[in-house]
Scaffold this active site. Structure first.
Site, mmCIF file in Angstrom:
data_model
loop_
_atom_site.group_PDB
_atom_site.id
_atom_site.type_symbol
_atom_site.label_atom_id
_atom_site.label_comp_id
_atom_site.label_asym_id
_atom_site.label_seq_id
_atom_site.Cartn_x
_atom_site.Cartn_y
_atom_site.Cartn_z
ATOM 1 N N LYS A 69 0.868 -1.245 0.276
ATOM 2 C CA LYS A 69 0.343 0.035 -0.223
ATOM 3 C C LYS A 69 0.712 1.486 -0.152
ATOM 4 C CE LYS A 69 -3.489 -2.838 1.941
ATOM 5 N NZ LYS A 69 -3.073 -4.016 2.284
HETATM 6 O O1 LIG Z 1 -8.697 -3.647 1.213
HETATM 7 C C1 LIG Z 1 -8.072 -4.162 1.935
HETATM 8 C C2 LIG Z 1 -6.800 -3.864 1.602
HETATM 9 C C3 LIG Z 1 -5.882 -5.425 1.839
HETATM 10 N N1 LIG Z 1 -6.455 -6.215 2.558
HETATM 11 C C4 LIG Z 1 -4.658 -7.202 3.228
HETATM 12 O O2 LIG Z 1 -5.553 -8.516 2.724
HETATM 13 C C5 LIG Z 1 -5.619 -9.105 3.885
HETATM 14 C C6 LIG Z 1 -6.563 -9.562 4.840
HETATM 15 O O3 LIG Z 1 -6.600 -10.905 5.023
HETATM 16 P P1 LIG Z 1 -7.620 -12.083 6.120
HETATM 17 O O4 LIG Z 1 -7.059 -12.934 6.980
HETATM 18 O O5 LIG Z 1 -8.210 -13.050 4.567
HETATM 19 O O6 LIG Z 1 -9.061 -11.238 6.690
HETATM 20 C C7 LIG Z 1 -4.671 -9.022 5.064
HETATM 21 O O7 LIG Z 1 -3.242 -8.703 4.486
HETATM 22 C C8 LIG Z 1 -5.297 -7.289 4.600
HETATM 23 O O8 LIG Z 1 -3.391 -6.047 5.007
HETATM 24 C C9 LIG Z 1 -7.201 -6.224 3.226
HETATM 25 O O9 LIG Z 1 -7.735 -6.604 4.106
HETATM 26 N N2 LIG Z 1 -8.365 -5.443 2.966
#
Ligand SMILES: O=c1ccn([C@@H]2O[C@H](COP(=O)(O)O)[C@@H](O)[C@H]2O)c(=O)[nH]1
EC number: 4.1.1.23
Length: 272
Positions: free
Chosen positions: A95
């Site tokens: 990001k």
């Molecule tokens: O909008 C967003 C952007 C990035 N993320 C990232 O994705 C994963 C989600 O992890 P889970 O364990 O599947 O919930 C995490 O690395 C976030 O930083 C997001 O969730 N939403």
């Protein structure tokens, strides 16, 4: 082969829209890895090797490595993915976004130091802050649009000329930032209506869709609202629900079972 071509080939050849997120949290590692000084690498490599054939991409989240001082493990992990699983692209979730001169360093960090095939960027400093990423035509630039978190709408829904900001971002990325055809958008699985709205704005541009699994988004809904007519266009990303499906010695097998379940659920709802 550039990132977009690699992704399209992966969608076709492996018949999967699952993106496996790599978010190491040592407290959740199985007991037998707890004393291992290289546990972060060992854990992530086991997950990668157990799920690679089910993945259209891997998405390591940089903070999960950097907070542990494990940048070296991240570098070795990405090299391992390229060596052991060629054809599966790596999206570094970082990001990034800063003034152009600093953004240039961020682009070199992601693409040259870590060897990522794509990186997530925050668009809110404007196009010049994304330019060093956009200029790397063979790499993917995954722009935050409507994020998955509960507070996403606080700023992203503010209206500019009567149009929500996230839609402004989508339209601008599609018409102005995508000259090299290397842009994707992040749209959260937790927002099915917005997924459909953004799809209507940007045509077939790929979406990275986090928010299924631990955040409660519905993968079938994601496909119904945002798959392209050919049944692709999506990287449905899940981290914790795959990584920590079991905290026992069987963690890699359990991760494989979770990734298989997600792939099959998605595939059942794809237009064919
Ligand atoms: O909008 C967003 C952007 C990035 N993320 C990232 O994705 C994963 C989600 O992890 P889970 O364990 O599947 O919930 C995490 O690395 C976030 O930083 C997001 O969730 N939403």
């Amino acid at each position: 082969m550039g990132f977009m071509q690699q992704l399209r080939q992966r969608w076709t050849d492996a018949d999967t829209l699952v993106c496996v997120g790599l978010d190491p949290e040592p407290a959740k590692f199985p007991a037998h890895l707890q004393g291992d000084p290289d546990a972060v690498f060992a854990f992530c490599r086991a997950i990668v090797d157990a799920t690679a054939d089910l993945a259209c991409a891997f998405k390591p989240q940089i903070a999960h490595f950097a907070a542990l001082g494990a940048e070296d493990a991240l570098q070795r992990l990405i090299a391992h993915i390229h060596d052991a699983h060629p054809g599966v692209p790596v999206i570094l979730d970082a990001k990034r976004g800063d003034i152009g001169s600093t953004a240039g360093h961020y682009a070199r960090e992601a693409f040259d130091r870590y060897g990522a095939d794509a990186v997530t960027v925050n668009p809110y400093m404007g196009r010049d802050s994304a330019e060093p990423f956009l200029a790397r035509a063979d790499r993917g630039v995954v722009v935050l649009c409507r994020t998955s978190n509960p507070g996403a709408g606080e700023l992203q829904d503010l209206e500019v000329d009567g149009i929500p900001l996230y839609q402004q971002v989508a339209a601008r990325v599609a018409t102005q930032w995508n000259a090299n055809g290397n842009c994707l958008l992040v749209v959260g699985a937790t927002w099915p209506r917005q997924l459909a709205e953004v799809r209507a704005i940007v045509g077939d541009m790929p979406f990275l869709v986090p928010g299924v699994g631990a955040q409660g988004g519905d993968a079938a809904d994601v496909v119904r609202h945002a798959a392209t007519a050919d049944g692709t266009g999506l990287l449905v990303s899940s981290s914790r629900a795959i990584l920590y499906a079991s905290q026992g010695e069987d963690f890699a097998e359990a991760a494989r079972a979770a990734a298989t379940g997600l792939r099959d659920l998605i595939n059942r709802h794809r237009p064919r």
